[in-house]
Motif scaffolding. Structure first.
Motif, PDB file in Angstrom:
ATOM      1  N   GLY A 138     -16.028  -4.792 -14.302  1.00  0.00           N
ATOM      2  CA  GLY A 138     -15.878  -3.946 -15.472  1.00  0.00           C
ATOM      3  C   GLY A 138     -14.949  -4.535 -16.518  1.00  0.00           C
ATOM      4  N   SER A 139     -14.787  -3.787 -17.617  1.00  0.00           N
ATOM      5  CA  SER A 139     -13.958  -4.229 -18.736  1.00  0.00           C
ATOM      6  C   SER A 139     -13.149  -3.058 -19.270  1.00  0.00           C
ATOM      7  N   LEU A 140     -12.020  -3.377 -19.868  1.00  0.00           N
ATOM      8  CA  LEU A 140     -11.185  -2.401 -20.567  1.00  0.00           C
ATOM      9  C   LEU A 140     -10.963  -2.869 -21.992  1.00  0.00           C
ATOM     10  N   PHE A 141     -10.939  -1.918 -22.926  1.00  0.00           N
ATOM     11  CA  PHE A 141     -10.686  -2.235 -24.328  1.00  0.00           C
ATOM     12  C   PHE A 141      -9.640  -1.281 -24.877  1.00  0.00           C
ATOM     13  N   LEU A 142      -8.640  -1.821 -25.568  1.00  0.00           N
ATOM     14  CA  LEU A 142      -7.649  -1.016 -26.267  1.00  0.00           C
ATOM     15  C   LEU A 142      -8.074  -0.932 -27.733  1.00  0.00           C
ATOM     16  N   LEU A 143      -8.633   0.198 -28.108  1.00  0.00           N
ATOM     17  CA  LEU A 143      -9.268   0.336 -29.421  1.00  0.00           C
ATOM     18  C   LEU A 143      -8.272   0.225 -30.564  1.00  0.00           C
ATOM     19  N   GLU A 144      -7.026   0.638 -30.342  1.00  0.00           N
ATOM     20  CA  GLU A 144      -6.044   0.591 -31.429  1.00  0.00           C
ATOM     21  C   GLU A 144      -5.679  -0.837 -31.807  1.00  0.00           C
ATOM     22  N   ARG A 145      -6.034  -1.803 -30.965  1.00  0.00           N
ATOM     23  CA  ARG A 145      -5.733  -3.204 -31.245  1.00  0.00           C
ATOM     24  C   ARG A 145      -6.948  -3.965 -31.786  1.00  0.00           C
ATOM     25  N   MET A 146      -8.046  -3.280 -31.975  1.00  0.00           N
ATOM     26  CA  MET A 146      -9.279  -3.966 -32.342  1.00  0.00           C
ATOM     27  C   MET A 146      -9.694  -3.639 -33.771  1.00  0.00           C
ATOM     28  N   PRO A 147     -10.173  -4.628 -34.529  1.00  0.00           N
ATOM     29  CA  PRO A 147     -10.737  -4.341 -35.846  1.00  0.00           C
ATOM     30  C   PRO A 147     -12.024  -3.534 -35.697  1.00  0.00           C
ATOM     31  N   GLU A 148     -12.397  -2.859 -36.765  1.00  0.00           N
ATOM     32  CA  GLU A 148     -13.524  -1.922 -36.712  1.00  0.00           C
ATOM     33  C   GLU A 148     -14.806  -2.570 -36.202  1.00  0.00           C
ATOM     34  N   TYR A 149     -15.109  -3.793 -36.651  1.00  0.00           N
ATOM     35  CA  TYR A 149     -16.378  -4.408 -36.266  1.00  0.00           C
ATOM     36  C   TYR A 149     -16.417  -4.721 -34.771  1.00  0.00           C
ATOM     37  N   LEU A 150     -15.258  -5.032 -34.160  1.00  0.00           N
ATOM     38  CA  LEU A 150     -15.231  -5.309 -32.722  1.00  0.00           C
ATOM     39  C   LEU A 150     -15.305  -4.025 -31.898  1.00  0.00           C
ATOM     40  N   VAL A 151     -14.813  -2.929 -32.451  1.00  0.00           N
ATOM     41  CA  VAL A 151     -14.952  -1.641 -31.766  1.00  0.00           C
ATOM     42  C   VAL A 151     -16.428  -1.324 -31.570  1.00  0.00           C
ATOM     43  N   THR A 152     -17.224  -1.640 -32.588  1.00  0.00           N
ATOM     44  CA  THR A 152     -18.671  -1.427 -32.488  1.00  0.00           C
ATOM     45  C   THR A 152     -19.336  -2.478 -31.620  1.00  0.00           C
ATOM     46  N   HIS A 153     -19.042  -3.749 -31.885  1.00  0.00           N
ATOM     47  CA  HIS A 153     -19.769  -4.849 -31.256  1.00  0.00           C
ATOM     48  C   HIS A 153     -19.373  -5.081 -29.798  1.00  0.00           C
ATOM     49  N   LYS A 154     -18.080  -5.022 -29.490  1.00  0.00           N
ATOM     50  CA  LYS A 154     -17.609  -5.322 -28.143  1.00  0.00           C
ATOM     51  C   LYS A 154     -17.357  -4.064 -27.303  1.00  0.00           C
ATOM     52  N   ALA A 155     -16.649  -3.092 -27.885  1.00  0.00           N
ATOM     53  CA  ALA A 155     -16.325  -1.882 -27.130  1.00  0.00           C
ATOM     54  C   ALA A 155     -17.489  -0.904 -27.089  1.00  0.00           C
ATOM     55  N   LYS A 156     -18.506  -1.142 -27.901  1.00  0.00           N
ATOM     56  CA  LYS A 156     -19.736  -0.351 -27.898  1.00  0.00           C
ATOM     57  C   LYS A 156     -19.486   1.114 -28.257  1.00  0.00           C
ATOM     58  N   VAL A 157     -18.729   1.309 -29.333  1.00  0.00           N
ATOM     59  CA  VAL A 157     -18.491   2.647 -29.872  1.00  0.00           C
ATOM     60  C   VAL A 157     -19.238   2.741 -31.197  1.00  0.00           C
ATOM     61  N   ALA A 158     -20.153   3.693 -31.298  1.00  0.00           N
ATOM     62  CA  ALA A 158     -20.922   3.895 -32.529  1.00  0.00           C
ATOM     63  C   ALA A 158     -20.572   5.250 -33.118  1.00  0.00           C
ATOM     64  N   ARG A 159     -20.739   5.389 -34.431  1.00  0.00           N
ATOM     65  CA  ARG A 159     -20.425   6.672 -35.060  1.00  0.00           C
ATOM     66  C   ARG A 159     -21.374   6.981 -36.202  1.00  0.00           C
ATOM     67  N   THR A 160     -21.438   8.267 -36.512  1.00  0.00           N
ATOM     68  CA  THR A 160     -22.071   8.716 -37.745  1.00  0.00           C
ATOM     69  C   THR A 160     -20.982   9.391 -38.576  1.00  0.00           C
ATOM     70  N   PHE A 161     -21.331   9.745 -39.810  1.00  0.00           N
ATOM     71  CA  PHE A 161     -20.340  10.281 -40.736  1.00  0.00           C
ATOM     72  C   PHE A 161     -20.746  11.662 -41.235  1.00  0.00           C
ATOM     73  N   GLN A 162     -19.737  12.423 -41.653  1.00  0.00           N
ATOM     74  CA  GLN A 162     -20.001  13.754 -42.205  1.00  0.00           C
ATOM     75  C   GLN A 162     -20.907  13.654 -43.421  1.00  0.00           C
ATOM     76  N   ASN A 163     -20.654  12.680 -44.286  1.00  0.00           N
ATOM     77  CA  ASN A 163     -21.531  12.402 -45.416  1.00  0.00           C
ATOM     78  C   ASN A 163     -22.466  11.269 -45.013  1.00  0.00           C
ATOM     79  N   ILE A 164     -23.761  11.521 -45.049  1.00  0.00           N
ATOM     80  CA  ILE A 164     -24.755  10.572 -44.556  1.00  0.00           C
ATOM     81  C   ILE A 164     -24.591   9.217 -45.246  1.00  0.00           C
ATOM     82  N   ARG A 165     -24.619   8.146 -44.451  1.00  0.00           N
ATOM     83  CA  ARG A 165     -24.415   6.791 -44.975  1.00  0.00           C
ATOM     84  C   ARG A 165     -25.579   5.870 -44.613  1.00  0.00           C
TER      85      ARG A 165
END
Length: 300
Positions: free
Chosen positions: A92-119
């Protein structure tokens, strides 16, 4: 069924100058669960999302997500002490999100999001919006363009797989017949579904949804509930959502975390939260001691 902890938010604090938007917030999100983050306007919900997804760097606190075996949590203290972003073992793997730039949170930590205002990209087709979500995988397969230009078979295979995934999601959300239409031409509710499908095309471990039911009518909200439950059931995706529509929150959530002025005031099952006097007070805008009186006056 919800399983072991996937995400840990520990003592999260976010300050903007003298304003404390979130104060000492801790909660956990179980793997395979649907967890809702709710609270009155200005409670700090979107700030929490922005910290988890790398858009903000917290003033204090630790945000950790795991992939693989829950046993990897035993390495959390060591990873923190090393000052590194992530740790990988065979199991397995562990990721500390507060230390990661936004693009790595998506690409490596596999966290995706949507927004209140559609983008979405309104000028691109519905299909192209889902292809864009797979940009990282396609760029790697293309050797960062060179292999794609040369027509290498491995890139052609990756491109076909990306198109197949996009079409599969369009079919799932009922938009396959609109694949070649500009995304901006879709009705509002369809754009909401498309944005969720685009997030899913990044193959996330954690899907963060910021008010996905905003602006939807009751039928569309019911369809959203069905879609999110299907995503959890069919893909094992863990969902964390911010939502004001209580028909969505109460019907599909396994757990609810309630914020008021950046502080957690309740945390538990929908039934527990629904009957928590602190939650009632926060939403009615009264002191705890006056809840019973106000409930009687408004017929609750």
């Amino acid at each position: 069924m919800a399983g072991d902890t996937l995400l840990r938010v520990e003592h999260l604090t976010m300050r903007f100058g003298g304003l404390v938007a979130v104060h000492d917030l801790s909660f956990e999100v179980a793997e395979g669960s649907i967890t809702a983050l709710i609270g009155p306007n200005g409670a700090g919900k979107t700030t929490v999302f922005n910290c988890i997804t790398g858009f903000y760097k917290p003033s204090e606190g630790r945000l950790a997500i795991r992939h693989g075996s829950p046993a990897i949590w035993n390495e959390l203290a060591a990873l923190t002490d090393k000052g590194e972003r992530s740790l990988a073992r065979r199991d397995g793997s562990l990721f500390l999100l507060e230390r990661m730039p936004e693009y790595l949170v998506t690409h490596k930590a596999k966290v995706a999001r949507t927004f209140q205002n559609i983008r979405l990209f309104p000028g691109m087709t519905v299909l192209e919006n889902l292809m864009v979500a797979q940009h990282n995988a396609l760029m790697i397969a293309s050797g960062f363009t060179l292999l794609g230009v040369l027509g290498i078979p491995s890139y052609a295979k990756a491109e076909r797989a990306a198109i197949d995934m996009a079409r599969e999601w369009l079919d799932r959300i009922g938009l396959l017949d609109r694949a070649d239409d500009p995304a901006g031409d879709l009705p509002y509710g369809a754009q909401r579904r498309l944005e969720i499908a685009r997030a899913m095309c990044t193959r996330p471990t954690l899907l963060c949804l910021d008010e996905p039911a905003a602006g939807l009518n009751p039928r569309e909200s019911a369809d959203l509930n069905a879609l999110l439950l299907a995503i959890r059931k069919d893909f094992g995706i863990t969902i964390l959502l911010i939502e004001h529509d209580m028909s969505v929150v109460m019907e599909i959530s396994d757990r609810i975390v309630v914020l008021d002025y950046g502080v957690k005031i309740s945390d538990g099952t929908p039934d527990f939260v629904r009957n928590d006097p602190k939650v009632v007070a926060a939403y009615l805008g009264v002191e705890d001691k006056d809840v019973a009186k106000v409930e009687a006056e408004v017929g609750l």
